[in-house]
Scaffold this motif. Structure first.
Motif, PDB file in Angstrom:
ATOM      1  N   ALA A  41       0.828  -1.210   0.000  1.00 19.06           N
ATOM      2  CA  ALA A  41       0.000   0.000   0.000  1.00 19.06           C
ATOM      3  C   ALA A  41       0.861   1.258   0.000  1.00 19.06           C
ATOM      4  CB  ALA A  41      -0.917  -0.002   1.210  1.00 19.06           C
ATOM      5  N   THR A  68      -5.117   2.445  -7.949  1.00 18.40           N
ATOM      6  CA  THR A  68      -5.959   1.432  -7.311  1.00 18.40           C
ATOM      7  C   THR A  68      -6.016   0.166  -8.161  1.00 18.40           C
ATOM      8  OG1 THR A  68      -7.298   3.183  -6.307  1.00 18.40           O
ATOM      9  CG2 THR A  68      -8.253   0.983  -6.373  1.00 18.40           C
ATOM     10  N   ILE A 121      -7.812  -2.273   1.889  1.00 16.86           N
ATOM     11  CA  ILE A 121      -6.949  -1.105   1.748  1.00 16.86           C
ATOM     12  C   ILE A 121      -7.809   0.069   1.314  1.00 16.86           C
ATOM     13  CG2 ILE A 121      -4.984  -0.056   0.567  1.00 16.86           C
ATOM     14  CD1 ILE A 121      -3.811  -2.821   0.172  1.00 16.86           C
ATOM     15  N   TRP A 122      -7.860   1.105   2.148  1.00 12.98           N
ATOM     16  CA  TRP A 122      -8.573   2.338   1.829  1.00 12.98           C
ATOM     17  C   TRP A 122      -7.577   3.285   1.159  1.00 12.98           C
ATOM     18  CZ3 TRP A 122      -9.689  -0.769   5.818  1.00 12.98           C
ATOM     19  CH2 TRP A 122     -11.033  -1.047   6.078  1.00 12.98           C
ATOM     20  N   MET A 123      -7.833   3.629  -0.087  1.00 14.88           N
ATOM     21  CA  MET A 123      -6.901   4.439  -0.848  1.00 14.88           C
ATOM     22  C   MET A 123      -6.929   5.892  -0.388  1.00 14.88           C
ATOM     23  SD  MET A 123      -5.485   2.239  -2.815  1.00 14.88           S
ATOM     24  CE  MET A 123      -4.596   3.258  -4.007  1.00 14.88           C
ATOM     25  N   ASP A 124      -5.759   6.502  -0.347  1.00 15.95           N
ATOM     26  CA  ASP A 124      -5.614   7.925  -0.024  1.00 15.95           C
ATOM     27  C   ASP A 124      -6.027   8.726  -1.261  1.00 15.95           C
ATOM     28  OD1 ASP A 124      -4.849  10.498   0.597  1.00 15.95           O
ATOM     29  OD2 ASP A 124      -2.868   9.940   1.336  1.00 15.95           O
ATOM     30  N   CYS A 129      -2.340   5.245   3.019  1.00 12.67           N
ATOM     31  CA  CYS A 129      -3.469   4.329   2.882  1.00 12.67           C
ATOM     32  C   CYS A 129      -3.667   3.539   4.178  1.00 12.67           C
ATOM     33  CB  CYS A 129      -3.246   3.349   1.731  1.00 12.67           C
ATOM     34  SG  CYS A 129      -3.135   4.122   0.102  1.00 12.67           S
TER      35      CYS A 129
END
Length: 231
Positions: free
Chosen positions: A33, A93, A80-83, A37
């Motif tokens: 990541a 992504t 995974i939460w993307m920035d 993130c």
């Protein structure tokens, strides 16, 4: 809306997922990541409920029966939460989802947009229990129509009916790799397994509005739960 990657991994036959395998999956997510993130890994230890809505007739509901409910199609999930500040976040992504899928040897990986509908705990501790709810839409609905009904009609109804969950988040499938069976994933977080059981007993009682409403847009739904998480 924020983009999230969910990668479902692990052999169901080897459950419960070992702590070592969970730690390795979390480490893989952290390694891949980009900075900024959020990464989480959670074991999926059992299926609590399975509901099928046939085109005609009553729904088929199997509730909290280990002999009749197989484990979900994977034993764990890395999220995974993307920035959103990442340059060209959509392309990043897509690339990361493929790298994560391959590195985990995942069963299925998806890219989702996400919307949080309820949060009673804010930045508090990680909840004791989380339900990963895998949902398939009715065959006569396209995904946009399905999600529009879910988020604007069903979610407000479910929130009005005295739910026992403390967070409620929906994830719409945008792209999928491998064997990912759902059009949507929903997460509900609970303070305990007992609270989840009480919630499901209420929702599956005769005449419950939320379950009756499901037939308008879903064909199949499973509640898959896990109590072990790394973040």
């Amino acid at each position: 809306m924020p983009l999230v990657i969910l990668s479902f991994f692990g052999d169901r036959a080897a459950t419960p997922l070992s702590d070592v395998d969970l730690e390795q999956a979390f480490a893989t997510g952290k390694r891949l990541a980009p900075a900024g993130c959020k990464v989480e890994a959670r074991a999926l230890d059992r299926t609590m409920i399975d509901i099928t809505y046939p085109p005609e007739g009553d729904p088929v509901i199997i509730l909290d029966d280990p002999d009749r409910l197989p484990l979900p199609f994977s034993a764990g999930v890395v999220s995974i939460w993307m920035d959103e500040a990442i340059d060209n976040v959509e392309l990043a992504t897509q690339q990361l989802s493929r790298e994560l899928h391959d590195a985990l040897g995942a069963e299925g990986t998806g890219i989702f947009d996400t919307r949080r509908h309820l949060d009673l705990v804010g930045d508090g501790p990680i909840p004791m229990l989380q339900a990963f709810i895998i949902i398939e839409r009715r065959s006569d609905l396209d995904r946009d129509t399905f999600m529009q009904y879910y988020r604007t009609q069903h979610v407000p109804l479910a929130k009005r009916l005295g739910p026992r969950f403390t967070r409620y988040t929906t994830y719409r499938t945008l792209e999928a790799i491998g064997n990912f069976p759902g059009d949507c994933v929903t997460t509900q977080e609970y303070p305990s397994l007992d609270e989840l059981r009480k919630h499901l007993l209420t929702r599956t009682s005769d005449g419950d509005e939320a379950v009756d409403d499901i037939r308008h847009f879903m064909s199949h739904v499973t509640y898959n739960i896990g109590e072990r998480t790394l973040a």
